[in-house]
Design an enzyme around this catalytic site. Structure first.
Site, PDB file in Angstrom:
ATOM      1  N   THR A 144      15.879  31.696  73.483  1.00 26.39           N
ATOM      2  CA  THR A 144      15.486  31.512  74.880  1.00 26.39           C
ATOM      3  C   THR A 144      14.006  31.765  75.123  1.00 26.39           C
ATOM      4  OG1 THR A 144      17.705  32.144  75.611  1.00 26.39           O
ATOM      5  CG2 THR A 144      15.949  32.290  77.244  1.00 26.39           C
ATOM      6  N   ASP A 195      19.321  27.701  66.896  1.00 26.94           N
ATOM      7  CA  ASP A 195      20.046  28.440  67.925  1.00 26.94           C
ATOM      8  C   ASP A 195      20.667  29.660  67.255  1.00 26.94           C
ATOM      9  OD1 ASP A 195      22.585  29.180  69.464  1.00 26.94           O
ATOM     10  OD2 ASP A 195      21.642  27.762  70.841  1.00 26.94           O
ATOM     11  N   GLN A 199      35.537  50.893  66.368  1.00 18.87           N
ATOM     12  CA  GLN A 199      35.322  49.920  67.444  1.00 18.87           C
ATOM     13  C   GLN A 199      34.492  50.515  68.580  1.00 18.87           C
ATOM     14  OE1 GLN A 199      39.043  48.354  68.897  1.00 18.87           O
ATOM     15  NE2 GLN A 199      39.843  47.939  66.854  1.00 18.87           N
ATOM     16  N   CYS A 200      34.402  51.831  68.649  1.00 23.29           N
ATOM     17  CA  CYS A 200      33.673  52.476  69.746  1.00 23.29           C
ATOM     18  C   CYS A 200      32.181  52.177  69.629  1.00 23.29           C
ATOM     19  CB  CYS A 200      33.893  53.983  69.709  1.00 23.29           C
ATOM     20  SG  CYS A 200      35.602  54.486  69.961  1.00 23.29           S
TER      21      CYS A 200
END
Length: 351
Positions: A21, A65, A287-288
């Protein structure tokens, strides 16, 4: 290579634009975002001209991208930095945000003995937009990449991510927000620097090379035979077996609950034992967003440890993936990979 500004001799910085971007500008004729000629960056960010640096730019062709990032980009980036290493004091890589943490992580492992800054940055809004975050991200990244101490050494000789006033270790950062300027966080490692009126460096945690005069080693062998198993309630035996016992996989990152816990069901533990018996490398990460794996607290964690799962400590998934790609490419023997996974190689884990 396009020369942007050669008015000073203080430091030389190479801007590397891969895509994303930050390098986009609205084309009023079609009302769509298009990449602009990056050699004209001074027109968009004239503040760069106030630095007494030589700033050159290199643009990838075609642009990539960030959702399409593959190991070929990492090899190209490492090759470019190696080729130009002695020509510049620092490198700023402009990259899409979606996979920036993956790229920063793997590059940190690919370059051993780094003595110069390699800073990834980007933006949530195009650099030509009125409220863009791209200008500040770029300006501060360039200033940090050029910063030296009294002895002439780089203040931050690491692979980093700079975003929204915060400089983070690249292999500790993760994208946490898709529509906020503070898109990245480093929950398990304090910032390396913070930019306010002045840039304040956290010198106590910035890693320095053992030998400033030594040439870095560029590791370009990557083995990407890695899968990720994210634990969730209701996961089926078939899914677990398909992922961790696959013949095409050397290693599996298991994203577990909390401090490294997973189901205690016999079918799950027996499948993990089976995969371990096949020689698979199984790495436990939580996962935390913050915190660490400790497989000695709960019975479920102990069961994974006894079944042959390796502790990923407080590694992010992005960093774990990059570390595995690097180690698998470095060693043919899985036992060597397992041993090295528990060693802090580039500041990626706390033990």
């Amino acid at each position: 290579m396009k020369l942007i500004n050669a008015t000073g001799k203080k430091s030389a910085i190479l801007l590397i634009y891969t895509g994303g971007t930050i390098g986009m500008k609205e084309d009023p004729s079609v009302q769509a975002l298009k990449p602009f000629n990056f050699s004209q960056i001074l027109e968009e960010v004239p503040e760069l001209g106030k630095f007494a640096y030589r700033i050159d730019s290199y643009t990838f062709d075609p642009l990539i991208d960030s959702s399409d990032v593959e190991p070929s980009l990492w090899l190209a980036l490492a090759g470019l930095i190696e080729e130009r290493y002695n020509d510049y004091d620092g490198f700023v890589i402009l990259h899409g945000t979606d996979t920036m943490a993956y790229s920063a992580s793997v590059l940190s492992f690919m370059i051993e003995g780094l003595t110069k800054p390699v800073i990834f940055t980007g933006s949530q809004l195009p650099i030509g937009a009125p409220r863009t975050d791209g200008k500040e991200n770029l300006i501060s990244s360039v200033e940090i990449a050029a910063a030296k101490d009294a002895e002439g050494h780089a203040i931050v000789p690491e692979v980093c991510i700079y975003f929204d006033t915060v400089l983070m270790r690249g292999n500790r950062a993760t994208k946490i927000n898709s529509d906020n300027f503070r898109a990245f966080r480093s929950p398990n490692c304090p910032p390396l620097a913070e930019a306010g009126i002045h840039i304040k460096y956290n010198s106590g945690i910035i890693r320095k090379p053992e030998d400033w005069d030594a040439e870095p080693v560029f590791h370009t062998s990557l083995d990407t035979r890695v899968s990720i198993l994210k634990m969730h309630p209701g996961i089926t035996p078939q899914i677990v077996r398909t992922i961790i016992c696959s013949q095409d996989t050397r290693a599996v990152i298991i994203e577990t609950y909390g401090a490294g816990n997973a189901p205690s069901k016999e079918w799950f533990i027996s499948t993990v034992r089976e995969a371990s018996g096949m020689g698979k490398i199984l790495l436990n990460v939580t996962q935390c967003p913050a915190g660490s794996v400790n497989m000695d607290i709960y019975a479920t964690g102990k069961g994974l440890k006894e079944a042959g799962v390796t502790n990923g400590y407080d590694s992010t998934t992005e960093s774990a993936l990059g570390k595995l790609f690097h180690l698998l490419g470095l060693y043919a023997e899985n036992d060597k990979v397992k041993t090295s996974l528990e060693i802090d190689l580039r500041g990626e884990i706390s033990k």
